[in-house]
Design a protein around this motif. Sequence first.
Motif, PDB file in Angstrom:
ATOM      1  N   ARG A  70       0.925  -1.210  -0.041  1.00  0.00           N
ATOM      2  CA  ARG A  70       0.020  -0.102  -0.009  1.00  0.00           C
ATOM      3  C   ARG A  70       0.831   1.283  -0.144  1.00  0.00           C
ATOM      4  O   ARG A  70       0.484   2.139  -0.776  1.00  0.00           O
ATOM      5  CB  ARG A  70      -0.826   0.137   1.419  1.00  0.00           C
ATOM      6  CG  ARG A  70      -1.954  -0.888   1.100  1.00  0.00           C
ATOM      7  CD  ARG A  70      -2.885  -0.886   2.278  1.00  0.00           C
ATOM      8  NE  ARG A  70      -4.260  -1.517   2.081  1.00  0.00           N
ATOM      9  CZ  ARG A  70      -5.392  -1.470   2.955  1.00  0.00           C
ATOM     10  NH1 ARG A  70      -5.272  -0.445   3.860  1.00  0.00           N
ATOM     11  NH2 ARG A  70      -6.395  -2.291   2.761  1.00  0.00           N
ATOM     12  N   VAL A  71       1.980   1.244   0.700  1.00  0.00           N
ATOM     13  CA  VAL A  71       2.653   2.444   0.974  1.00  0.00           C
ATOM     14  C   VAL A  71       3.619   2.481  -0.433  1.00  0.00           C
ATOM     15  O   VAL A  71       3.751   3.740  -0.782  1.00  0.00           O
ATOM     16  CB  VAL A  71       3.765   2.161   1.958  1.00  0.00           C
ATOM     17  CG1 VAL A  71       4.811   3.419   1.771  1.00  0.00           C
ATOM     18  CG2 VAL A  71       3.149   2.206   3.340  1.00  0.00           C
ATOM     19  N   GLU A  72       3.879   1.551  -1.060  1.00  0.00           N
ATOM     20  CA  GLU A  72       4.663   1.613  -2.540  1.00  0.00           C
ATOM     21  C   GLU A  72       3.627   2.147  -3.524  1.00  0.00           C
ATOM     22  O   GLU A  72       3.912   3.100  -4.392  1.00  0.00           O
ATOM     23  CB  GLU A  72       5.283   0.174  -2.744  1.00  0.00           C
ATOM     24  CG  GLU A  72       6.373  -0.056  -2.012  1.00  0.00           C
ATOM     25  CD  GLU A  72       6.709  -1.739  -2.030  1.00  0.00           C
ATOM     26  OE1 GLU A  72       6.027  -2.168  -2.948  1.00  0.00           O
ATOM     27  OE2 GLU A  72       7.612  -1.817  -1.418  1.00  0.00           O
ATOM     28  N   ALA A  76       4.127   5.632  -5.396  1.00  0.00           N
ATOM     29  CA  ALA A  76       4.193   5.741  -7.053  1.00  0.00           C
ATOM     30  C   ALA A  76       3.163   6.609  -7.868  1.00  0.00           C
ATOM     31  O   ALA A  76       3.240   7.232  -8.459  1.00  0.00           O
ATOM     32  CB  ALA A  76       3.881   4.328  -7.416  1.00  0.00           C
ATOM     33  N   ARG A  77       1.719   6.690  -6.903  1.00  0.00           N
ATOM     34  CA  ARG A  77       0.710   7.383  -7.357  1.00  0.00           C
ATOM     35  C   ARG A  77       1.084   8.885  -7.317  1.00  0.00           C
ATOM     36  O   ARG A  77       0.634   9.650  -8.016  1.00  0.00           O
ATOM     37  CB  ARG A  77      -0.546   7.111  -6.587  1.00  0.00           C
ATOM     38  CG  ARG A  77      -1.742   7.617  -7.051  1.00  0.00           C
ATOM     39  CD  ARG A  77      -3.010   7.010  -6.540  1.00  0.00           C
ATOM     40  NE  ARG A  77      -3.984   7.479  -6.906  1.00  0.00           N
ATOM     41  CZ  ARG A  77      -5.172   7.358  -6.269  1.00  0.00           C
ATOM     42  NH1 ARG A  77      -5.563   6.512  -5.092  1.00  0.00           N
ATOM     43  NH2 ARG A  77      -6.349   8.086  -6.493  1.00  0.00           N
TER      44      ARG A  77
END
Length: 85
Positions: A70-72, A76-77
């Motif tokens: 989720r953090v990644e 990225a978003r």
Amino acid sequence: MKSDTHPKYEAVVFNDLASGVKFLTKSTVSSKKTIEWEDGNTYPVIDVEISSESHPFYTGKQRIMDSAGRVERFNARFKGFGGKK
């Protein structure tokens, strides 16, 4: 001291609706609904949606969330958001 200032502390049966398990304990909560317990006495019944008998944390059936993923995805978003102009 004033009398009748504290709630009545009495034996109560809690009924777990998810697993069907009933357990006898003491509480200040009361109910008009009653049940005859294994010892032959009648106690008030409190229906609860979930208890330690059916909650995933206590039964060992909890799911582990993929927080690293989720953090990644978040990074990225929003990689270019709020950067230098």
